[in-house]
Design a protein around this motif. Sequence first.
Motif: not given
Length: 168
Positions: A75-97
């Motif tokens: 994810e390009r959006s994780l490059y030098l991302a702020e915490p809120d941007d990291i959380l936005d990417v995490l929201y798209t996760a599909n697995a348990d771990t």
Amino acid sequence: MKRLILMRHAKSDWSASGDDHSRPLNARGFASAPAMGDWLRRRGWLPDEVLCSTSTRTRQTLNLLALPEVPTRFERSLYLAEPDDILDVLYTANADTILLIGHNFGIAECAHQLVKTRPDHPRFGDYPTCATSLISFPIGGWTDVRWHIGHCEDFAIPREVIAETTSD
């Protein structure tokens, strides 16, 4: 229950030419990442999915962990991302771990905001290179993650992990 393995990339080579996004790991980084992969395997904390910044140093860190192959998104959006941007990417996760590999200062700030109580470790505050936390959440889906609800089950830094394995 969801689990997040939150990792900062291993030590990079500041003397390398090129732009910041393409900066590779240095010798210490090439030693630290495999040690952290061993640490994760020994604890049985293996991801079901990986979310990784697109930078060279995060990709190299992921490869050197030598973890079992799982669905991986760069994810390009994780490059030098702020915490809120990291959380936005995490929201798209599909697995348990989930293993999420990114950069400071966003990774450190994200770790601080995700946990209800910080672990009693002097380096959690600055989250040095290749620092890794295992954070669990009492939730049904990743979109339910909110700041300060996670439980930090463990935190480690490469220097200590390498010292432990060489003293055995």
